[in-house]
Scaffold this motif. Structure first.
Motif, PDB file in Angstrom:
ATOM      1  N   LEU A  90       0.829  -1.199   0.000  1.00 45.65           N
ATOM      2  CA  LEU A  90       0.000   0.000   0.000  1.00 45.65           C
ATOM      3  C   LEU A  90       0.869   1.257   0.000  1.00 45.65           C
ATOM      4  CD1 LEU A  90      -3.044   0.659   0.105  1.00 45.65           C
ATOM      5  CD2 LEU A  90      -2.719   1.068   2.520  1.00 45.65           C
ATOM      6  N   PHE A  91       0.702   2.091  -0.997  1.00 46.91           N
ATOM      7  CA  PHE A  91       1.416   3.356  -1.128  1.00 46.91           C
ATOM      8  C   PHE A  91       0.457   4.472  -0.731  1.00 46.91           C
ATOM      9  CE2 PHE A  91       2.496   7.082  -3.698  1.00 46.91           C
ATOM     10  CZ  PHE A  91       3.822   7.248  -3.356  1.00 46.91           C
ATOM     11  N   ARG A  92       0.858   5.314   0.246  1.00 44.74           N
ATOM     12  CA  ARG A  92      -0.008   6.378   0.774  1.00 44.74           C
ATOM     13  C   ARG A  92       0.483   7.747   0.337  1.00 44.74           C
ATOM     14  NH1 ARG A  92       0.867   5.585   6.835  1.00 44.74           N
ATOM     15  NH2 ARG A  92       0.010   7.671   6.831  1.00 44.74           N
ATOM     16  N   LEU A  93      -0.464   8.585  -0.050  1.00 47.92           N
ATOM     17  CA  LEU A  93      -0.193   9.986  -0.377  1.00 47.92           C
ATOM     18  C   LEU A  93      -1.260  10.823   0.314  1.00 47.92           C
ATOM     19  CD1 LEU A  93       1.320  12.139  -2.030  1.00 47.92           C
ATOM     20  CD2 LEU A  93      -0.281  11.695  -3.886  1.00 47.92           C
ATOM     21  N   ASP A  94      -0.851  11.653   1.294  1.00 46.93           N
ATOM     22  CA  ASP A  94      -1.786  12.450   2.083  1.00 46.93           C
ATOM     23  C   ASP A  94      -1.438  13.929   2.016  1.00 46.93           C
ATOM     24  OD1 ASP A  94      -3.100  10.173   3.017  1.00 46.93           O
ATOM     25  OD2 ASP A  94      -1.808  10.006   4.767  1.00 46.93           O
ATOM     26  N   MET A  95      -2.471  14.766   1.989  1.00 46.21           N
ATOM     27  CA  MET A  95      -2.322  16.218   2.067  1.00 46.21           C
ATOM     28  C   MET A  95      -3.040  16.659   3.336  1.00 46.21           C
ATOM     29  SD  MET A  95      -1.296  19.089   0.563  1.00 46.21           S
ATOM     30  CE  MET A  95      -1.232  18.871  -1.184  1.00 46.21           C
ATOM     31  N   GLY A  96      -2.282  17.162   4.319  1.00 44.06           N
ATOM     32  CA  GLY A  96      -2.843  17.549   5.599  1.00 44.06           C
ATOM     33  C   GLY A  96      -2.768  19.045   5.827  1.00 44.06           C
ATOM     34  N   TYR A  97      -3.807  19.588   6.444  1.00 47.34           N
ATOM     35  CA  TYR A  97      -3.903  21.020   6.737  1.00 47.34           C
ATOM     36  C   TYR A  97      -4.087  21.218   8.241  1.00 47.34           C
ATOM     37  CZ  TYR A  97      -4.818  21.343   1.758  1.00 47.34           C
ATOM     38  OH  TYR A  97      -4.712  21.253   0.391  1.00 47.34           O
ATOM     39  N   PRO A  98      -3.180  21.929   8.897  1.00 49.66           N
ATOM     40  CA  PRO A  98      -3.375  22.192  10.319  1.00 49.66           C
ATOM     41  C   PRO A  98      -4.556  23.139  10.539  1.00 49.66           C
ATOM     42  CG  PRO A  98      -1.187  22.895   9.596  1.00 49.66           C
ATOM     43  CD  PRO A  98      -1.948  22.485   8.395  1.00 49.66           C
ATOM     44  N   VAL A  99      -5.323  22.902  11.593  1.00 52.96           N
ATOM     45  CA  VAL A  99      -6.417  23.806  11.939  1.00 52.96           C
ATOM     46  C   VAL A  99      -5.807  25.107  12.450  1.00 52.96           C
ATOM     47  CG1 VAL A  99      -8.381  24.133  13.507  1.00 52.96           C
ATOM     48  CG2 VAL A  99      -7.973  21.903  12.447  1.00 52.96           C
ATOM     49  N   ASN A 100      -6.363  26.228  12.054  1.00 50.37           N
ATOM     50  CA  ASN A 100      -5.925  27.569  12.462  1.00 50.37           C
ATOM     51  C   ASN A 100      -4.561  27.972  11.916  1.00 50.37           C
ATOM     52  OD1 ASN A 100      -8.299  27.847  13.941  1.00 50.37           O
ATOM     53  ND2 ASN A 100      -7.357  26.979  15.774  1.00 50.37           N
ATOM     54  N   LYS A 101      -4.100  27.338  10.843  1.00 52.01           N
ATOM     55  CA  LYS A 101      -2.862  27.739  10.176  1.00 52.01           C
ATOM     56  C   LYS A 101      -3.089  27.645   8.673  1.00 52.01           C
ATOM     57  CE  LYS A 101       1.208  26.583  11.746  1.00 52.01           C
ATOM     58  NZ  LYS A 101       2.355  25.758  12.142  1.00 52.01           N
ATOM     59  N   SER A 102      -2.340  28.414   7.903  1.00 52.61           N
ATOM     60  CA  SER A 102      -2.520  28.399   6.456  1.00 52.61           C
ATOM     61  C   SER A 102      -1.520  27.479   5.761  1.00 52.61           C
ATOM     62  CB  SER A 102      -2.386  29.822   5.901  1.00 52.61           C
ATOM     63  OG  SER A 102      -1.091  30.320   6.195  1.00 52.61           O
ATOM     64  N   ASP A 103      -0.705  26.770   6.527  1.00 56.03           N
ATOM     65  CA  ASP A 103       0.300  25.878   5.977  1.00 56.03           C
ATOM     66  C   ASP A 103      -0.324  24.535   5.609  1.00 56.03           C
ATOM     67  OD1 ASP A 103       2.837  25.320   5.158  1.00 56.03           O
ATOM     68  OD2 ASP A 103       3.650  24.962   7.145  1.00 56.03           O
ATOM     69  N   ARG A 104       0.435  23.680   4.912  1.00 57.58           N
ATOM     70  CA  ARG A 104      -0.026  22.327   4.606  1.00 57.58           C
ATOM     71  C   ARG A 104       1.187  21.407   4.534  1.00 57.58           C
ATOM     72  NH1 ARG A 104      -0.208  24.947  -0.317  1.00 57.58           N
ATOM     73  NH2 ARG A 104       1.055  23.982  -1.919  1.00 57.58           N
ATOM     74  N   GLN A 105       0.944  20.124   4.650  1.00 57.36           N
ATOM     75  CA  GLN A 105       1.998  19.119   4.589  1.00 57.36           C
ATOM     76  C   GLN A 105       1.591  18.013   3.632  1.00 57.36           C
ATOM     77  OE1 GLN A 105       5.091  18.788   6.306  1.00 57.36           O
ATOM     78  NE2 GLN A 105       4.667  20.947   6.637  1.00 57.36           N
ATOM     79  N   ILE A 106       2.526  17.565   2.830  1.00 59.09           N
ATOM     80  CA  ILE A 106       2.338  16.405   1.966  1.00 59.09           C
ATOM     81  C   ILE A 106       3.147  15.265   2.571  1.00 59.09           C
ATOM     82  CG2 ILE A 106       2.727  15.414  -0.310  1.00 59.09           C
ATOM     83  CD1 ILE A 106       2.448  18.252  -1.441  1.00 59.09           C
ATOM     84  N   HIS A 107       2.496  14.123   2.768  1.00 61.90           N
ATOM     85  CA  HIS A 107       3.168  12.966   3.349  1.00 61.90           C
ATOM     86  C   HIS A 107       3.063  11.790   2.383  1.00 61.90           C
ATOM     87  CE1 HIS A 107       3.694  14.855   7.225  1.00 61.90           C
ATOM     88  NE2 HIS A 107       2.414  15.209   7.212  1.00 61.90           N
ATOM     89  N   ILE A 108       4.187  11.145   2.136  1.00 62.51           N
ATOM     90  CA  ILE A 108       4.253   9.948   1.296  1.00 62.51           C
ATOM     91  C   ILE A 108       4.809   8.825   2.159  1.00 62.51           C
ATOM     92  CG2 ILE A 108       5.321   8.900  -0.723  1.00 62.51           C
ATOM     93  CD1 ILE A 108       5.464  11.739  -1.926  1.00 62.51           C
ATOM     94  N   SER A 109       4.112   7.691   2.189  1.00 61.72           N
ATOM     95  CA  SER A 109       4.581   6.577   3.015  1.00 61.72           C
ATOM     96  C   SER A 109       3.979   5.270   2.534  1.00 61.72           C
ATOM     97  CB  SER A 109       4.241   6.822   4.479  1.00 61.72           C
ATOM     98  OG  SER A 109       2.877   7.115   4.630  1.00 61.72           O
TER      99      SER A 109
END
Length: 114
Positions: A90-109
């Motif tokens: 299983l290959f995972r690709l996630d886009m996460g957004y912190p609450v109360n911040k305008s930043d984002r993170q891309i995670h591959i695992s």
């Protein structure tokens, strides 16, 4: 030796790895997540190739001398895709957004976290 770390692809996906932790790690950890998985390819579970997900993560990581308060909790939300690949798994690709911040993170695992 036995410290807890929070943030990253296996905990709070809207934050960088280990970024929601006291320096040197925390002694206490509360973490929770909710994930909705939807097959997007033609075959039925478990033989489908592509899965879409929606998620919400929350948690807090503190030292022994601190107390859990509403201010110590961080949360994130986002979406992702799961690809079932032959010989790899299983290959995972996630886009996460912190609450109360305008930043984002891309995670591959690889593989599910739970």
């Amino acid at each position: 030796f036995e410290k807890f770390y929070l943030g990253g692809p296996n905990s709070l996906r809207g934050y960088p790895d280990r970024s929601i932790s006291p320096l040197g790690g925390g002694d206490r950890l509360i973490q929770g997540g909710l994930e909705l998985r939807l097959p997007l390819s033609g075959k039925n579970y478990p033989d489908h190739f592509l899965t879409g997900i929606l998620f919400v993560d929350t948690g807090s990581n503190i030292r022994e001398d601190q107390k859990f308060t509403a201010d110590t909790f961080k949360s994130s939300y986002g979406f992702g895709f799961r690809f079932r690949l032959p010989f790899i798994g299983l290959f995972r690709l996630d886009m996460g957004y912190p609450v109360n911040k305008s930043d984002r993170q891309i995670h591959i695992s690889l593989a599910h976290t739970f």
